[in-house]
Design an enzyme around this catalytic site. Structure first.
Site, PDB file in Angstrom:
ATOM      1  N   HIS A  84      17.293 -76.065 -20.027  1.00 29.04           N
ATOM      2  CA  HIS A  84      16.462 -74.974 -19.515  1.00 29.04           C
ATOM      3  C   HIS A  84      15.980 -74.190 -20.720  1.00 29.04           C
ATOM      4  CE1 HIS A  84      17.992 -75.842 -15.535  1.00 29.04           C
ATOM      5  NE2 HIS A  84      19.200 -75.835 -16.046  1.00 29.04           N
ATOM      6  N   ASN A 101      23.558 -80.943 -26.021  1.00 29.20           N
ATOM      7  CA  ASN A 101      22.946 -80.254 -24.872  1.00 29.20           C
ATOM      8  C   ASN A 101      23.001 -78.759 -25.139  1.00 29.20           C
ATOM      9  OD1 ASN A 101      23.078 -82.775 -23.576  1.00 29.20           O
ATOM     10  ND2 ASN A 101      23.522 -81.819 -21.619  1.00 29.20           N
ATOM     11  N   ASN A 110      24.716 -67.429 -37.865  1.00 27.39           N
ATOM     12  CA  ASN A 110      25.579 -67.180 -39.014  1.00 27.39           C
ATOM     13  C   ASN A 110      26.343 -65.874 -38.832  1.00 27.39           C
ATOM     14  OD1 ASN A 110      23.412 -65.392 -39.398  1.00 27.39           O
ATOM     15  ND2 ASN A 110      23.605 -65.501 -41.606  1.00 27.39           N
TER      16      ASN A 110
END
Length: 189
Positions: A84, A101, A110
């Site tokens: 999505h 995914n 970071n």
């Protein structure tokens, strides 16, 4: 180094059906997550002025329309699937394995301080909606980051992170196997 092709990413959505022209066109035209991935791969692979003149503007247009911020050249293995689209941010220094995914609202970023750096993410990893991986941490293979989880620690292979702050649940087998229905060609779960 293996060449990363958009068709290996498309394979993650439809399996063998992804070879059909109609399926390729449908995903490229009507699936924003795949369209972003397609132009990300093309722009990252562009070595000529001609390729850059074509794919860089298309990539930036896809980035603007989807709200996905994954810079050109970010090290992501084949078989990336954006389930999505919307507000996905990945630091360009992150190293991500194959069959990755990622859903809407995710951050791979970071950090400074004790866990300074950017994440290294293994193969067959699933990031649920609004999950966060931050800092110089190592996420093992076959890991599932549950929706809404905040991960700032190392995760061993075959584990689940759930909650905010995340709690680690170790499994004997891959918790991501049911989420990776069509692994990219040449990869394994």
């Amino acid at each position: 180094m293996e060449k990363l092709r958009p068709r290996d990413d498309l394979y993650r959505y439809e399996g063998e059906r992804s070879r059909k022209l109609g399926v390729r066109l449908r995903y490229r035209l009507f699936t924003p997550g795949y369209r972003f991935t397609y132009y990300f791969r093309k722009a990252s692979a562009s070595r000529t002025i001609f390729g850059k003149l074509i794919y860089y503007p298309l990539f930036h247009l896809a980035k603007f329309r989807t709200g996905i911020q994954i810079p050109i050249g970010t090290n992501i293995g084949k078989g990336m699937k954006i389930a999505h689209f919307g507000t996905i941010v990945v630091n360009p220094g992150a190293r991500i394995g194959y069959n990755f995914n990622i859903a809407q609202g995710c951050l791979v970023g970071n950090a400074q301080g004790k866990k300074a750096g950017v994440p290294t993410i293994g193969n067959n990893v699933f990031m649920g909606a609004n999950s966060i991986i931050i800092g110089g941490v190592a996420i093992g293979d076959n890991c599932l980051i549950a929706p809404g989880a905040f991960v700032n620690f190392d995760m061993p292979d075959n584990s689940i992170a759930i909650g905010n702050p995340a709690k680690l649940i170790r499994k004997e087998s891959s918790p991501t196997a049911k989420y990776i229905v069509f692994p990219a060609p040449g990869t394994k779960i």
